[in-house]
Design an enzyme around this catalytic site. Sequence first.
Site, PDB file in Angstrom:
ATOM      1  N   GLU A  26      -5.600 -10.486  -9.237  1.00 36.78           N
ATOM      2  CA  GLU A  26      -6.411  -9.761 -10.234  1.00 36.78           C
ATOM      3  C   GLU A  26      -7.726  -9.299  -9.613  1.00 36.78           C
ATOM      4  O   GLU A  26      -8.793  -9.380 -10.235  1.00 36.78           O
ATOM      5  CB  GLU A  26      -6.709 -10.654 -11.457  1.00 36.78           C
ATOM      6  N   GLY A  77      -0.366  -1.796  -7.984  1.00 37.72           N
ATOM      7  CA  GLY A  77       0.654  -1.258  -8.877  1.00 37.72           C
ATOM      8  C   GLY A  77       0.207  -1.536 -10.299  1.00 37.72           C
ATOM      9  O   GLY A  77      -0.816  -2.188 -10.515  1.00 37.72           O
ATOM     10  N   CYS A  91      11.539   4.992 -20.690  1.00 39.42           N
ATOM     11  CA  CYS A  91      12.680   5.713 -20.110  1.00 39.42           C
ATOM     12  C   CYS A  91      13.375   4.996 -18.963  1.00 39.42           C
ATOM     13  O   CYS A  91      14.419   5.466 -18.500  1.00 39.42           O
ATOM     14  CB  CYS A  91      12.227   7.101 -19.643  1.00 39.42           C
ATOM     15  N   HIS A 144       5.297   9.189 -19.616  1.00 36.28           N
ATOM     16  CA  HIS A 144       5.173   8.431 -20.868  1.00 36.28           C
ATOM     17  C   HIS A 144       3.882   7.640 -20.988  1.00 36.28           C
ATOM     18  O   HIS A 144       3.728   6.846 -21.918  1.00 36.28           O
ATOM     19  CB  HIS A 144       6.408   7.523 -21.043  1.00 36.28           C
ATOM     20  N   GLY A 195       5.088  -6.730 -10.319  1.00 38.02           N
ATOM     21  CA  GLY A 195       5.445  -7.789  -9.376  1.00 38.02           C
ATOM     22  C   GLY A 195       4.375  -8.080  -8.342  1.00 38.02           C
ATOM     23  O   GLY A 195       4.661  -8.650  -7.292  1.00 38.02           O
ATOM     24  N   MET A 229       0.648  -3.086 -14.327  1.00 37.99           N
ATOM     25  CA  MET A 229       1.055  -4.381 -14.855  1.00 37.99           C
ATOM     26  C   MET A 229       2.583  -4.478 -14.838  1.00 37.99           C
ATOM     27  O   MET A 229       3.278  -3.471 -15.002  1.00 37.99           O
ATOM     28  CB  MET A 229       0.525  -4.567 -16.276  1.00 37.99           C
ATOM     29  N   PHE A 230       3.087  -5.677 -14.589  1.00 34.75           N
ATOM     30  CA  PHE A 230       4.528  -5.986 -14.527  1.00 34.75           C
ATOM     31  C   PHE A 230       5.224  -5.438 -13.281  1.00 34.75           C
ATOM     32  O   PHE A 230       6.453  -5.425 -13.218  1.00 34.75           O
ATOM     33  CB  PHE A 230       5.282  -5.481 -15.776  1.00 34.75           C
ATOM     34  N   SER A 236       1.795 -10.233  -8.620  1.00 32.40           N
ATOM     35  CA  SER A 236       1.623 -11.687  -8.503  1.00 32.40           C
ATOM     36  C   SER A 236       2.812 -12.307  -7.784  1.00 32.40           C
ATOM     37  O   SER A 236       2.653 -13.172  -6.924  1.00 32.40           O
ATOM     38  CB  SER A 236       1.437 -12.329  -9.874  1.00 32.40           C
TER      39      SER A 236
HETATM   40  P1  ADP Z   1       2.157  -8.166 -12.033  1.00 29.90           P
HETATM   41  O1  ADP Z   1       1.403  -9.244 -11.278  1.00 29.90           O
HETATM   42  O2  ADP Z   1       2.251  -6.861 -11.275  1.00 29.90           O
HETATM   43  O3  ADP Z   1       1.679  -7.966 -13.462  1.00 29.90           O
HETATM   44  P2  ADP Z   1       4.280 -10.131 -12.141  1.00 29.90           P
HETATM   45  O4  ADP Z   1       4.590 -10.536 -10.728  1.00 29.90           O
HETATM   46  O5  ADP Z   1       3.435 -11.065 -12.959  1.00 29.90           O
HETATM   47  O6  ADP Z   1       3.686  -8.640 -12.136  1.00 29.90           O
HETATM   48  O7  ADP Z   1       5.638  -9.944 -12.977  1.00 29.90           O
HETATM   49  C1  ADP Z   1       6.712  -9.153 -12.546  1.00 29.90           C
HETATM   50  C2  ADP Z   1       7.910  -9.519 -13.402  1.00 29.90           C
HETATM   51  O8  ADP Z   1       7.695  -9.070 -14.742  1.00 29.90           O
HETATM   52  C3  ADP Z   1       9.203  -8.851 -13.017  1.00 29.90           C
HETATM   53  O9  ADP Z   1       9.868  -9.522 -11.964  1.00 29.90           O
HETATM   54  C4  ADP Z   1      10.011  -8.936 -14.307  1.00 29.90           C
HETATM   55  O10 ADP Z   1      10.648 -10.200 -14.400  1.00 29.90           O
HETATM   56  C5  ADP Z   1       8.961  -8.924 -15.397  1.00 29.90           C
HETATM   57  N1  ADP Z   1       8.873  -7.684 -16.199  1.00 29.90           N
HETATM   58  C6  ADP Z   1       8.590  -7.632 -17.519  1.00 29.90           C
HETATM   59  N2  ADP Z   1       8.505  -6.345 -17.953  1.00 29.90           N
HETATM   60  C7  ADP Z   1       8.730  -5.549 -16.876  1.00 29.90           C
HETATM   61  C8  ADP Z   1       8.750  -4.106 -16.664  1.00 29.90           C
HETATM   62  N3  ADP Z   1       8.530  -3.231 -17.666  1.00 29.90           N
HETATM   63  N4  ADP Z   1       9.001  -3.659 -15.425  1.00 29.90           N
HETATM   64  C9  ADP Z   1       9.249  -4.527 -14.420  1.00 29.90           C
HETATM   65  N5  ADP Z   1       9.229  -5.872 -14.548  1.00 29.90           N
HETATM   66  C10 ADP Z   1       8.962  -6.400 -15.762  1.00 29.90           C
END
Ligand code: ADP
Length: 202
Positions: free
Chosen positions: A100, A15, A159, A197, A20, A17-18, A22
């Site tokens: 990662e 997925g 959005c 976007h 979830g 970044m952000f 991790s």
């Molecule tokens: P990843 O490893 O995919 O980068 P993480 O597990 O580190 O994701 O972080 C996910 C968390 O980031 C979510 O549970 C939420 O608290 C936070 N978060 C911050 N910005 C966003 C966003 N734009 N969409 C979803 N979650 C976000």
Amino acid sequence: LKSPYHGGHLEVIVGPMFSGKSEELIRRVTRAVIARQRVAVFKPAIDDRYHVAQVASHAGRSTPAVAVREAAEIRAHLLGEGPLLSAPDHTLPEVVGIDEAQFFGPDLGPLVLDLAGAGVRVILAGLDLDFRAEPFGCIPDLLARAESVEKLTAICTVCGAPATRSQRLIGGRPARFDDPVVLVGAEEAYEARCRVHHTVLR
Ligand code: ADP
């Protein structure tokens, strides 16, 4: 708690970044620890030696990990220097997590397939797409070979729709297509974006 698969297998969590990734890796690893399985977690090192570290989510949860520079160090860490498949089974952990994963080179594929072949449950988390929304390094191949794939979405910062892409911003502006995938020393930031976007300047 038993695996639905017979023997080792590969699970891939992808997925933007952000999304979830991790968090999901930490969730699966924590459950394996609760089940008293032996678990080893790895992530790419930013400096030049392997060391004890942790995988941490943006929301603040974490699990212990070993930071390594390349896939060969994961192999060495699990086995000493010998060939993987000659190692007695009990020397390998039951679960190996790698966060990662997109930052590891082409050596990651053979390593994780060897591990799965030797009976290990391998859980990879990584970006499926780079900032241009192009398939990222070794990940597409591993998605194809995995027993299980989970595609997570984040929330688009523009959005609020499900976000499938990672927007790179340099000095607040969308990055250019021909910028390097890994940029060193620039003032950059990333945001989760939906298809509409997500912008890449050409
Ligand atoms: P990843 O490893 O995919 O980068 P993480 O597990 O580190 O994701 O972080 C996910 C968390 O980031 C979510 O549970 C939420 O608290 C936070 N978060 C911050 N910005 C966003 C966003 N734009 N969409 C979803 N979650 C976000």
